[in-house]
Scaffold this motif. Structure first.
Motif, PDB file in Angstrom:
ATOM      1  N   HIS A 264       0.835  -1.206   0.000  1.00  0.00           N
ATOM      2  CA  HIS A 264       0.000   0.000   0.000  1.00  0.00           C
ATOM      3  C   HIS A 264       0.869   1.256   0.000  1.00  0.00           C
ATOM      4  O   HIS A 264       0.575   2.227  -0.712  1.00  0.00           O
ATOM      5  CB  HIS A 264      -0.918  -0.015   1.217  1.00  0.00           C
ATOM      6  N   THR A 265       1.931   1.235   0.783  1.00  0.00           N
ATOM      7  CA  THR A 265       2.820   2.395   0.870  1.00  0.00           C
ATOM      8  C   THR A 265       3.479   2.682  -0.471  1.00  0.00           C
ATOM      9  O   THR A 265       3.600   3.845  -0.881  1.00  0.00           O
ATOM     10  CB  THR A 265       3.903   2.153   1.941  1.00  0.00           C
ATOM     11  N   LEU A 266       3.894   1.634  -1.162  1.00  0.00           N
ATOM     12  CA  LEU A 266       4.530   1.813  -2.463  1.00  0.00           C
ATOM     13  C   LEU A 266       3.573   2.480  -3.450  1.00  0.00           C
ATOM     14  O   LEU A 266       3.979   3.347  -4.233  1.00  0.00           O
ATOM     15  CB  LEU A 266       4.988   0.459  -3.006  1.00  0.00           C
ATOM     16  N   GLY A 267       2.295   2.083  -3.399  1.00  0.00           N
ATOM     17  CA  GLY A 267       1.312   2.707  -4.280  1.00  0.00           C
ATOM     18  C   GLY A 267       0.978   4.134  -3.880  1.00  0.00           C
ATOM     19  O   GLY A 267       0.711   4.986  -4.744  1.00  0.00           O
ATOM     20  N   ALA A 268       1.016   4.412  -2.581  1.00  0.00           N
ATOM     21  CA  ALA A 268       0.650   5.741  -2.085  1.00  0.00           C
ATOM     22  C   ALA A 268       1.741   6.775  -2.300  1.00  0.00           C
ATOM     23  O   ALA A 268       1.515   7.968  -2.054  1.00  0.00           O
ATOM     24  CB  ALA A 268       0.296   5.660  -0.602  1.00  0.00           C
ATOM     25  N   THR A 269       2.917   6.349  -2.737  1.00  0.00           N
ATOM     26  CA  THR A 269       3.994   7.314  -2.956  1.00  0.00           C
ATOM     27  C   THR A 269       3.670   8.299  -4.079  1.00  0.00           C
ATOM     28  O   THR A 269       4.271   9.380  -4.140  1.00  0.00           O
ATOM     29  CB  THR A 269       5.316   6.600  -3.314  1.00  0.00           C
ATOM     30  N   VAL A 270       2.721   7.944  -4.945  1.00  0.00           N
ATOM     31  CA  VAL A 270       2.388   8.829  -6.068  1.00  0.00           C
ATOM     32  C   VAL A 270       1.940  10.192  -5.560  1.00  0.00           C
ATOM     33  O   VAL A 270       2.470  11.240  -5.962  1.00  0.00           O
ATOM     34  CB  VAL A 270       1.300   8.191  -6.949  1.00  0.00           C
ATOM     35  N   ALA A 271       0.948  10.207  -4.639  1.00  0.00           N
ATOM     36  CA  ALA A 271       0.442  11.475  -4.110  1.00  0.00           C
ATOM     37  C   ALA A 271       1.480  12.168  -3.243  1.00  0.00           C
ATOM     38  O   ALA A 271       1.636  13.396  -3.281  1.00  0.00           O
ATOM     39  CB  ALA A 271      -0.839  11.225  -3.310  1.00  0.00           C
ATOM     40  N   THR A 272       2.219  11.401  -2.457  1.00  0.00           N
ATOM     41  CA  THR A 272       3.204  11.990  -1.550  1.00  0.00           C
ATOM     42  C   THR A 272       4.343  12.639  -2.317  1.00  0.00           C
ATOM     43  O   THR A 272       4.828  13.716  -1.953  1.00  0.00           O
ATOM     44  CB  THR A 272       3.755  10.915  -0.594  1.00  0.00           C
ATOM     45  N   GLU A 273       4.797  11.999  -3.394  1.00  0.00           N
ATOM     46  CA  GLU A 273       5.860  12.585  -4.202  1.00  0.00           C
ATOM     47  C   GLU A 273       5.406  13.882  -4.850  1.00  0.00           C
ATOM     48  O   GLU A 273       6.218  14.800  -5.035  1.00  0.00           O
ATOM     49  CB  GLU A 273       6.311  11.591  -5.268  1.00  0.00           C
ATOM     50  N   ALA A 274       4.124  13.980  -5.156  1.00  0.00           N
ATOM     51  CA  ALA A 274       3.609  15.221  -5.735  1.00  0.00           C
ATOM     52  C   ALA A 274       3.643  16.348  -4.707  1.00  0.00           C
ATOM     53  O   ALA A 274       3.994  17.491  -5.036  1.00  0.00           O
ATOM     54  CB  ALA A 274       2.186  15.004  -6.242  1.00  0.00           C
ATOM     55  N   VAL A 275       3.287  16.047  -3.444  1.00  0.00           N
ATOM     56  CA  VAL A 275       3.282  17.062  -2.390  1.00  0.00           C
ATOM     57  C   VAL A 275       4.696  17.568  -2.117  1.00  0.00           C
ATOM     58  O   VAL A 275       4.926  18.776  -1.959  1.00  0.00           O
ATOM     59  CB  VAL A 275       2.661  16.490  -1.099  1.00  0.00           C
ATOM     60  N   PHE A 276       5.674  16.644  -2.076  1.00  0.00           N
ATOM     61  CA  PHE A 276       7.044  17.007  -1.732  1.00  0.00           C
ATOM     62  C   PHE A 276       7.931  17.253  -2.958  1.00  0.00           C
ATOM     63  O   PHE A 276       9.144  17.435  -2.804  1.00  0.00           O
ATOM     64  CB  PHE A 276       7.672  15.907  -0.866  1.00  0.00           C
TER      65      PHE A 276
ATOM     66  N   ILE B 286       9.094  15.308  -5.270  1.00  0.00           N
ATOM     67  CA  ILE B 286      10.180  14.330  -5.315  1.00  0.00           C
ATOM     68  C   ILE B 286      10.227  13.693  -6.696  1.00  0.00           C
ATOM     69  O   ILE B 286       9.215  13.183  -7.183  1.00  0.00           O
ATOM     70  CB  ILE B 286       9.967  13.245  -4.245  1.00  0.00           C
ATOM     71  N   PRO B 287      11.370  13.697  -7.352  1.00  0.00           N
ATOM     72  CA  PRO B 287      11.479  13.070  -8.683  1.00  0.00           C
ATOM     73  C   PRO B 287      11.600  11.556  -8.566  1.00  0.00           C
ATOM     74  O   PRO B 287      12.658  10.973  -8.816  1.00  0.00           O
ATOM     75  CB  PRO B 287      12.758  13.696  -9.251  1.00  0.00           C
ATOM     76  N   GLY B 288      10.516  10.908  -8.214  1.00  0.00           N
ATOM     77  CA  GLY B 288      10.502   9.463  -8.052  1.00  0.00           C
ATOM     78  C   GLY B 288       9.664   8.789  -9.109  1.00  0.00           C
ATOM     79  O   GLY B 288       9.182   9.427 -10.063  1.00  0.00           O
ATOM     80  N   ALA B 289       9.461   7.480  -8.935  1.00  0.00           N
ATOM     81  CA  ALA B 289       8.694   6.719  -9.916  1.00  0.00           C
ATOM     82  C   ALA B 289       7.239   7.166  -9.949  1.00  0.00           C
ATOM     83  O   ALA B 289       6.609   7.179 -11.009  1.00  0.00           O
ATOM     84  CB  ALA B 289       8.787   5.226  -9.594  1.00  0.00           C
ATOM     85  N   GLY B 290       6.695   7.525  -8.798  1.00  0.00           N
ATOM     86  CA  GLY B 290       5.296   7.954  -8.752  1.00  0.00           C
ATOM     87  C   GLY B 290       5.049   9.222  -9.537  1.00  0.00           C
ATOM     88  O   GLY B 290       4.121   9.300 -10.356  1.00  0.00           O
ATOM     89  N   SER B 291       5.869  10.244  -9.293  1.00  0.00           N
ATOM     90  CA  SER B 291       5.715  11.494 -10.030  1.00  0.00           C
ATOM     91  C   SER B 291       6.005  11.300 -11.516  1.00  0.00           C
ATOM     92  O   SER B 291       5.407  11.963 -12.370  1.00  0.00           O
ATOM     93  CB  SER B 291       6.640  12.562  -9.445  1.00  0.00           C
ATOM     94  N   MET B 292       6.916  10.373 -11.840  1.00  0.00           N
ATOM     95  CA  MET B 292       7.213  10.094 -13.239  1.00  0.00           C
ATOM     96  C   MET B 292       5.991   9.509 -13.944  1.00  0.00           C
ATOM     97  O   MET B 292       5.698   9.863 -15.094  1.00  0.00           O
ATOM     98  CB  MET B 292       8.390   9.127 -13.341  1.00  0.00           C
ATOM     99  N   ILE B 293       5.262   8.625 -13.257  1.00  0.00           N
ATOM    100  CA  ILE B 293       4.052   8.048 -13.841  1.00  0.00           C
ATOM    101  C   ILE B 293       3.010   9.126 -14.094  1.00  0.00           C
ATOM    102  O   ILE B 293       2.367   9.167 -15.155  1.00  0.00           O
ATOM    103  CB  ILE B 293       3.488   6.955 -12.912  1.00  0.00           C
ATOM    104  N   VAL B 294       2.833  10.030 -13.132  1.00  0.00           N
ATOM    105  CA  VAL B 294       1.849  11.111 -13.286  1.00  0.00           C
ATOM    106  C   VAL B 294       2.211  12.003 -14.462  1.00  0.00           C
ATOM    107  O   VAL B 294       1.361  12.313 -15.322  1.00  0.00           O
ATOM    108  CB  VAL B 294       1.756  11.932 -11.985  1.00  0.00           C
TER     109      VAL B 294
END
Length: 316
Positions: free
Chosen positions: A251-263, A265-273
């Protein structure tokens, strides 16, 4: 050898899961409105230019043929190239993935370090005021939205006290402490739900164990409450705890998308968005595929740990 046989059959069971996951990933991406060729061609492109781009990218082929090609290449480690940059998708994902994994793993560690003691405390003080306070805090942790909590933490600990950076990330390999500093607030934001889940599930499981006939017999034999709790209670509740830990990580791995947007962070979640916004579908498919494989690998690790904690699992 029984452990190897157990893992072999678990791995065989994973193959249909991977196939269904790839089918779902490809199918959902195809449902996203918009034409990647039109996005690449630009606002003033002609229909001929757009069609030429579609043909060069293979987007004019039937969907089943596109899926077959993508799946065959993915199995061989080729996740295609980005439609916008032309760079290999796998290289792009591997460049962004460490930041996401660092946040997810750190969030899991925080959830375990906080949730396990709270769960033990609530279980050993069942139905007391302390138990009600702990379970109330756990329920609040589930209800609070991650993006809202992230903004509050930034306002207090980053802007107010200046203890942590507000946004961004650092490479773990070149700046270890800097990477940890940047990851603390996002990880703390993600950990709240995990803390709540671990606390509630461990409390319920531990109460059930401590109220069992087996434990009552141990008390009658004169064993100390501490020995019963640590040697027998937690051991019997460990399978439930291990299951919850695996679910929390997924669940945490999937929730990183929203969290990376707030902070930011150039991670996999923000890259997908960003890739979804720009219709860069190979990036979306490749990144989600890698995250799915990580989840599957985590589930296999949990299965292996089951056999360590309870040898009876190997006989099932």
């Amino acid at each position: 050898m029984p452990v190897l046989r157990f893992l072999f059959w678990r791995a065989m069971q994973v193959i249909p899961v991977i196939f269904m996951a790839t089918l779902a990933i490809f199918g959902l991406v195809q449902l996203v409105p918009g034409d990647p060729a039109a996005t690449i061609a630009g606002e003033y492109a002609t229909a001929e230019n757009i069609e030429a781009i579609r043909q060069s990218l293979g987007l004019d082929r039937p969907a089943w043929e596109q899926y077959g090609t993508w799946l065959w290449n993915a199995v061989h480690g080729d996740l295609s190239n980005s439609l916008l940059t032309g760079l290999p998708v796998l290289d792009e994902v591997m460049r962004q993935l460490p930041s996401t994994l660092l946040i997810a793993v750190l969030a899991l560690v925080i959830a375990i370090l906080v949730g396990v003691p709270l769960g033990i405390l609530a279980a050993t003080r069942a139905n007391s005021m302390l138990d009600r306070v702990v379970t109330g805090i756990a329920s609040l942790g589930v209800a609070v939205p991650n993006f809202w909590l992230g903004m509050i933490l930034v306002s207090i600990f980053a802007v107010g006290f200046g203890w942590f950076p507000t946004t961004g990330a650092r490479p773990l390999t070149t700046d270890f402490w800097g990477a940890l500093q940047h990851a603390v607030l996002p990880a703390a934001t993600l950990a709240t739900g995990g803390i709540a889940e671990i606390t509630r599930q461990l409390r319920s499981s531990l109460i059930e164990v401590l109220q069992s006939q087996y434990v009552r017999t141990l008390r009658a034999k004169g064993l100390s409450p501490a020995l019963i709790l640590w040697k027998h209670g937690l051991r019997n509740a460990s399978l439930t705890l291990l299951t919850v830990v695996g679910l929390v990580f997924n669940h945490t791995l999937g929730a990183t998308v929203a969290t990376e947007a707030v902070f930011a962070i150039p991670g996999a979640g923000s890259m997908i968005v960003n890739a979804a916004i720009n219709k860069d579908f190979p990036i979306v498919q490749g990144a989600v595929f890698v995250l799915v494989m990580i989840v599957i690998a985590m589930n296999l690790i949990i299965d292996l740990l089951y056999t360590v904690l309870d040898p009876r699992v190997k006989k099932d």
